[in-house]
Scaffold this motif. Structure first.
Motif, mmCIF file in Angstrom:
data_model
loop_
_atom_site.group_PDB
_atom_site.id
_atom_site.type_symbol
_atom_site.label_atom_id
_atom_site.label_comp_id
_atom_site.label_asym_id
_atom_site.label_seq_id
_atom_site.Cartn_x
_atom_site.Cartn_y
_atom_site.Cartn_z
ATOM 1 N N SER A 105 0.838 -1.190 0.000
ATOM 2 C CA SER A 105 0.000 0.000 0.000
ATOM 3 C C SER A 105 0.880 1.250 0.000
ATOM 4 C CB SER A 105 -0.912 0.025 1.229
ATOM 5 O OG SER A 105 -1.759 -1.114 1.222
ATOM 6 N N CYS A 106 0.443 2.258 -0.761
ATOM 7 C CA CYS A 106 1.176 3.521 -0.812
ATOM 8 C C CYS A 106 0.824 4.388 0.400
ATOM 9 C CB CYS A 106 0.845 4.275 -2.090
ATOM 10 S SG CYS A 106 1.403 3.433 -3.596
ATOM 11 N N THR A 107 1.827 5.064 0.946
ATOM 12 C CA THR A 107 1.613 5.977 2.069
ATOM 13 C C THR A 107 1.535 7.410 1.560
ATOM 14 O OG1 THR A 107 3.966 6.356 2.455
ATOM 15 C CG2 THR A 107 2.974 4.422 3.515
ATOM 16 N N THR A 108 1.133 8.335 2.429
ATOM 17 C CA THR A 108 1.086 9.737 2.043
ATOM 18 C C THR A 108 2.492 10.251 1.740
ATOM 19 O OG1 THR A 108 1.147 10.338 4.392
ATOM 20 C CG2 THR A 108 -1.013 10.222 3.338
ATOM 21 N N THR A 109 3.496 9.707 2.428
ATOM 22 C CA THR A 109 4.885 10.107 2.153
ATOM 23 C C THR A 109 5.292 9.690 0.749
ATOM 24 O OG1 THR A 109 5.453 9.913 4.488
ATOM 25 C CG2 THR A 109 7.277 9.883 2.919
ATOM 26 N N ASP A 110 4.891 8.473 0.350
ATOM 27 C CA ASP A 110 5.182 8.011 -0.997
ATOM 28 C C ASP A 110 4.604 8.963 -2.037
ATOM 29 O OD1 ASP A 110 6.461 5.670 -0.111
ATOM 30 O OD2 ASP A 110 4.553 4.578 -0.028
#
Length: 526
Positions: free
Chosen positions: A507-512
């Protein structure tokens, strides 16, 4: 190991996190080794059964030699063991896999009878036959075309020989220019591999015309043909189901999908059918077939064999019903039409058959000869693809995977996502033009690795007409690990964000997302 290919891709790699974020609008995301397009049928001295199969299929799809009762295929094996015989490319001889002599080749260029066929070759294959040379026949496709042209010129209005015995006579008396005895054809032809390469789920239906123009004996011959055809498949395992419709004034389902639970019970039901005569209401039979296939299994290859000996009462209704039948299964049906006798309308047969109609239409002189086309029917059924539509996922156990055809609606682009559980990986081939992509002919190929996320094929851009995209699995080496699967999913080609960490999707994070937007200057909507 990963690679991201395609002009429309944007990707960024974080060195600290070894994380890749990719936004894809039209991408081919591959884990493993990728290979560019290949077509061995046009390569000098390419050999082997897959090359020969591709040549034969290309010749048929171009309607140069659409239905020859396996003669062209057998000639390749008998003459040169599909090119693997050490004598194939001997010094001073350029006839290639089909061992076409220079005299035979010269005849294919000189004969005025072949003018239309040469025009078809130019139109479909972009080969100007009169500009070729005998040396070109070292390329498999050219050798196969020369053999096909020679066969047509020597037979002309005569029917193609049916069965190994009749083809042996043709080979010995007309085709073969060497010293092998006549009986060699039969002994070698019978060594050719037969049967399906692993049985996929299959629902095969038959529609049989029982109008008053056929006799009781004709009806018995037709029933025997259906029994002999279905005996080739693995019905007892439950992988294959059979259904049968008969029609005259009315159409009736005589055997339904859930009744064909074993070969013995199926044979008994077909043998016990009574003859019911009447008119030729072909449209009614096709409409009933639409209802029949509405209850076919979604994940099963679907084939319908339509047998008639006459012209329908209404050709327009028949053509409309055939079109509706294909729509009812979203184009995922291989429809083979069989005409018996001289009262059938060839145009009507073509309107019923799948495209190209020249390849999927059969004609025989009488019902006592109908069994002669059984091998062709079985062979086409074995190679029939499973249709996969947008928002569908299909899976198969390696060794039982059918060819796949992705059905692309008009004005639409899609992505085909693939994954596997096979520990040694699986090789996939894909093409937008070759119905059976494989090691000898494909647009792209890749080795799909297990537990490394997924791979994505992208078919060509959208067109105003429905399009097909073909995906096939290399099953020549089936792993010993049981329950080793391949999964395909089809999606609309919308923007997708994929985050990969250490070779695994996560899953992608907000940082990504923040890092991606900063690196690319783009903005992703939540």
């Amino acid at each position: 190991m990963y690679a991201v290919l395609g002009a429309a891709n944007i990707y960024v790699t974080s060195m600290k996190l070894t994380t890749t974020i990719a936004i894809t609008t039209a991408m081919l995301l591959l884990y493993g080794t990728t290979t560019n397009a290949q077509d061995l049928t046009r390569k000098y001295r390419a050999v082997g059964p897959e090359v020969v199969e591709d040549v034969v299929d290309t010749v048929r799809r171009s309607c140069v030699l659409p239905l020859d009762n396996l003669l062209l295929r057998r000639l390749a094996y008998v003459e040169s063991r599909d090119g693997t015989d050490s004598h194939t490319f001997r010094s001073g001889f350029f006839g290639g896999i089909w061992q076409v002599t220079q005299t035979m080749y010269d005849q294919t260029k000189a004969s005025s009878y072949l003018q239309q066929m040469r025009a078809e070759i130019l139109s479909h294959l972009m080969i100007e036959w009169q500009s070729t040379s005998w040396q070109d026949l070292q390329k498999p496709l050219y050798s196969g075309l020369a053999a096909a042209l020679y066969i047509e010129d020597t037979l002309r209005t005569k029917p193609h020989p049916v069965g190994i015995a009749a083809q042996q006579n043709y080979w010995a008396q007309v085709y073969h220019q060497g010293s092998l005895p006549a009986e060699s054809f039969a002994s070698l032809a019978e060594l050719m591999e037969s049967g399906c390469h692993g049985q996929a789920d299959l629902d095969i239906g038959f529609v049989l015309d029982t109008s008053s123009s056929i006799s009781h004996q004709d009806f018995e011959d037709a029933k025997k043909f259906i029994i002999n055809t279905t005996s080739f498949f693995d019905i007892d395992s439950g992988l294959v189901r059979v259904a049968l419709i008969t029609y005259a004034d009315v159409a009736r389902i005589r055997v339904n999908w859930d009744q064909s639970r074993s070969q013995v019970s199926l044979d008994n039901m077909i043998s016990a059918l009574n003859y019911e005569s009447g008119g030729t209401e072909t449209a009614k039979a096709l409409n009933l077939a639409s209802q029949l296939f509405a209850n076919a299994r979604r994940n099963a290859v679907k084939v319908l064999v339509f047998i008639t000996d006459g012209k329908s009462h209404d050709a327009i209704d028949t053509a409309s019903a055939a079109t509706q039948l294909q729509r009812s299964v979203d184009g995922g049906l291989l429809l083979l039409s069989v005409g018996v006798g001289d009262q059938v309308d060839p145009n009507e047969l073509h309107s019923i058959a799948s495209d190209p109609a020249c390849k999927h239409t059969f004609q025989v002189a009488s019902y006592d000869q109908i069994d002669a086309i059984r091998e062709e029917i079985q062979r086409m059924t074995c190679r029939a693809p499973l249709a996969v539509h947008v928002n569908e996922t299909v899976w198969c156990q390696l060794g039982q995977c059918p060819p796949y055809v992705v059905m692309i609606p008009p004005h639409t682009t899609v992505m085909v996502q693939a994954s596997t559980t096979c520990i040694n990986g699986v090789k996939l081939y894909s093409s937008s033009t070759v119905p059976y992509p494989g090691s000898s002919h494909y647009d792209s190929s890749l080795i799909l690795l297990p537990h490394a996320g997924f791979s994505i094929f992208n078919p060509p851009p959208a067109t105003s007409r429905p399009a097909h995209y073909y995906v096939n699995t290399d099953q020549t080496v089936v792993p010993s690990v049981m329950h080793c699967n391949v999964t395909l999913s089809v999606f609309l080609n919308e923007v997708r964000v994929v985050c990969i960490d250490g070779g695994r999707q996560r899953s992608c994070t907000t940082t990504d997302v923040f890092n991606f937007e900063r690196a690319t200057g783009s903005h992703l909507c939540p």
